[in-house]
Design an enzyme around this catalytic site. Structure first.
Site, PDB file in Angstrom:
ATOM      1  N   GLU A   1       0.837  -1.204   0.000  1.00  0.00           N
ATOM      2  CA  GLU A   1       0.000   0.000   0.000  1.00  0.00           C
ATOM      3  C   GLU A   1       0.873   1.255   0.000  1.00  0.00           C
ATOM      4  O   GLU A   1       0.632   2.201  -0.752  1.00  0.00           O
ATOM      5  CB  GLU A   1      -0.917  -0.008   1.223  1.00  0.00           C
ATOM      6  CG  GLU A   1      -2.015  -1.057   1.132  1.00  0.00           C
ATOM      7  CD  GLU A   1      -2.760  -1.243   2.440  1.00  0.00           C
ATOM      8  OE1 GLU A   1      -3.960  -1.548   2.389  1.00  0.00           O
ATOM      9  OE2 GLU A   1      -2.140  -1.093   3.511  1.00  0.00           O
TER      10      GLU A   1
ATOM     11  N   GLU B   1     -21.638  -4.842 -10.430  1.00  0.00           N
ATOM     12  CA  GLU B   1     -22.664  -5.643 -11.102  1.00  0.00           C
ATOM     13  C   GLU B   1     -22.067  -6.882 -11.762  1.00  0.00           C
ATOM     14  O   GLU B   1     -22.771  -7.875 -11.984  1.00  0.00           O
ATOM     15  CB  GLU B   1     -23.404  -4.809 -12.143  1.00  0.00           C
ATOM     16  CG  GLU B   1     -22.623  -4.524 -13.408  1.00  0.00           C
ATOM     17  CD  GLU B   1     -23.469  -3.872 -14.496  1.00  0.00           C
ATOM     18  OE1 GLU B   1     -24.566  -4.377 -14.772  1.00  0.00           O
ATOM     19  OE2 GLU B   1     -23.013  -2.853 -15.054  1.00  0.00           O
TER      20      GLU B   1
END
Length: 521
Positions: free
Chosen positions: A215, A501
């Protein structure tokens, strides 16, 4: 009773504060004892623990800074006239982040005061199972007694003991977020990785996943620093490591790569350098003030060297228990990890002494689990509750440039638990709509759902690499927690057009060998 407090919490981090504030809600007399030992480089901070001061909060904000930089590059494709190159000023970002963190420190102090929780800024140690002694900054001894004691001191970054100059010249995540000036050419080192940015980061994967190092390397690269990660072994250990086919390379990787490979491939394509199978041997300070790092390349069996402005170590974390005098009161710890052994109710081997958070053996090192465990512990102690913390199906996200979110079992863990013949994995490579006009590479945008093969096809795990992974996974985590099945997911109507989705449209199985690339709208 003879003790002054009903509850004493040692450690003012997320779990400890949550436990203390919850106990106070029941009208109990509560105290919090917290002290931050400065890092070897002299960095210290206020109340709130790792997450607030040197973890999740500053990390996510600096990740956001890098995402904004990427958006500026995309902007011209969307018609914005932005003069290039765009420059980033570390000091402005750092000041903003640090000011926000300090506001959280103050907020925690105010909350404790409002709830009538006594706060002691001292480093304490046990003298008996109900008594903790400590010295104030002025040298005055303070003795605190309590019927129940919760240990929530968390962990601190480790330094590689075998690397000469590591302690003198290197920094860790404890320091990075509080730097006033840009780390410049910084190397980040993890026993699995070392990142060189003008900074070099060395990552060592000895039992702790190196997500923080990746990160940090990601946002350092994103704000324009020359970053290198030195890796001794594999990235993101502990996350999904099952085999996959790289769409770009069409190579079948071993079982210790998949999602981690996609994350690091993306980082490499956006400028982060990786030195694989390398480990540092010494760090020396040059007359110029730069740091010369010498390392061994295990693959080539050669010794190599380069100089950097900053060296950052990301070689795991150790529980912060050394000064607690746990042995004297009989609190048992794991001899290998140093973490406190607890049962399902967070109880240690000593009656009335409990532990929560990163310091506990076998628990996820995550802020939300520590908070939840702390609250539930207080409710059991003082609110006549019997509810235990459920550590199954805890969602999490790694905030690398292309984020990786997951919940439930990894493919590897599912196979180990149920057998490969009883597992079905649905997967897809997809392209976020936002990437199209900006002509961004979406090669590593990937998701997979791990299910049981039996008729109900209960979902065991979901893994997602792409933008806003944490936001995507959070909602699906509820469904998986409630026992959602593959047929139920397929009946769920997706929100169009979104990345999330695509989860509701997963239909290609790994075992089919078919191309899993999503095409069309």
């Amino acid at each position: 009773g003879k003790n002054e407090y009903d509850l004493l919490v040692i450690g003012g981090g997320s779990g400890g504060l949550a436990c203390a504030k919850e106990a106070a809600q029941f009208g109990r007399k509560v105290a919090v004892l917290d002290y931050v030992e400065p890092s070897p480089q002299g960095t210290a901070w206020g109340l709130g623990g790792t997450c607030v001061n040197v973890g999740c909060i500053p990390k996510k904000l600096m990740h956001q800074a890098a995402l904004i930089g990427s958006a500026l590059k995309d902007a011209q494709h969307y018609g914005w006239n932005i003069s290039q190159p765009v420059h980033h000023t570390w000091s402005v970002m750092a000041q903003g982040v640090q000011n926000y963190v300090k506001s959280l420190n103050w907020g925690h102090r105010v909350q404790l005061q409002d709830k009538k929780v006594k706060y002691f800024n001292i480093k304490g140690s046990f003298s008996d199972p109900h008594t903790v002694r400590g010295l104030t900054k002025a040298g005055k001894e303070t003795v605190v007694t309590a019927d129940n004691i919760v240990i929530a001191t968390g962990g601190r970054p480790k330094y590689p003991a075998h690397v000469a100059g590591a302690l003198e010249y290197g920094i860790t995540s404890d320091d990075l977020f509080w730097l006033k000036k840009s780390p410049g050419k910084t190397p980040l080192v993890y026993y699995s990785y070392i990142v060189f940015i003008e900074i070099v980061i060395y990552i060592c994967l000895t039992g702790v996943s190196p997500d923080v190092s990746l990160e940090c390397a990601g946002f350092l690269t994103g704000i324009g620093l020359d970053t290198t990660v030195m890796m001794r072994s594999i990235p993101l250990r502990g996350f999904d490591q099952a085999s996959h086919i790289s769409k770009k390379k069409q190579i079948c990787f071993t079982t210790q790569q998949q999602m981690a490979s996609l994350v690091t491939e993306h980082m490499e394509s956006y400028g982060t350098k990786f030195l694989k199978r390398c480990f540092p041997t010494k760090v020396e300070k040059l007359e110029s003030g730069r740091l010369r790092v010498t390392w061994k390349n295990a693959e080539l069996d050669t010794e190599e060297t380069d100089s950097f402005n900053t060296v950052m170590w990301a070689v795991g974390r150790a529980p912060d228990t050394k000064t607690l005098n746990l042995e004297a009161v009989g609190v048992k710890t794991n001899s290998e990890t140093g973490k406190i052994i607890v049962d399902a109710s967070e109880a240690t081997s000593v009656p009335h002494i409990y532990a929560v958070g990163d310091i506990t053996e076998g628990r996820p090192e995550l802020t939300p689990t520590a908070i939840a465990a702390g609250k539930l512990l207080a409710q059991r102690l003082f609110g006549q509750s019997s509810e235990l913390m459920d550590y199954d199906n805890v969602p999490t996200t790694v905030f690398t440039p292309l984020e990786y979110g997951c919940v439930g079992l990894s493919e590897e863990a599912a196979v180990q638990r149920h057998g490969s013949d009883n597992i079905e994995v649905y997967h897809a490579y997809y392209k976020p709509l936002e990437f199209t006009v900006a002509e961004r590479d979406a090669t590593q945008c990937y998701m997979k759902m791990v299910c049981l093969r039996e008729r109900e096809q209960r979902i065991l795990g979901l893994h997602f690499i792409g933008p806003n992974a944490g936001e995507v996974i959070q909602g699906f985590a509820l469904g998986i927690k409630c026992g959602a099945t593959y047929p139920q997911m397929m009946k769920t109507v997706g929100i169009h057009p979104t990345c999330a989705e695509e989860v509701t449209k997963l239909h290609i199985t790994k075992r089919s060998g078919l191309d899993a690339t999503v095409t069309g709208c």
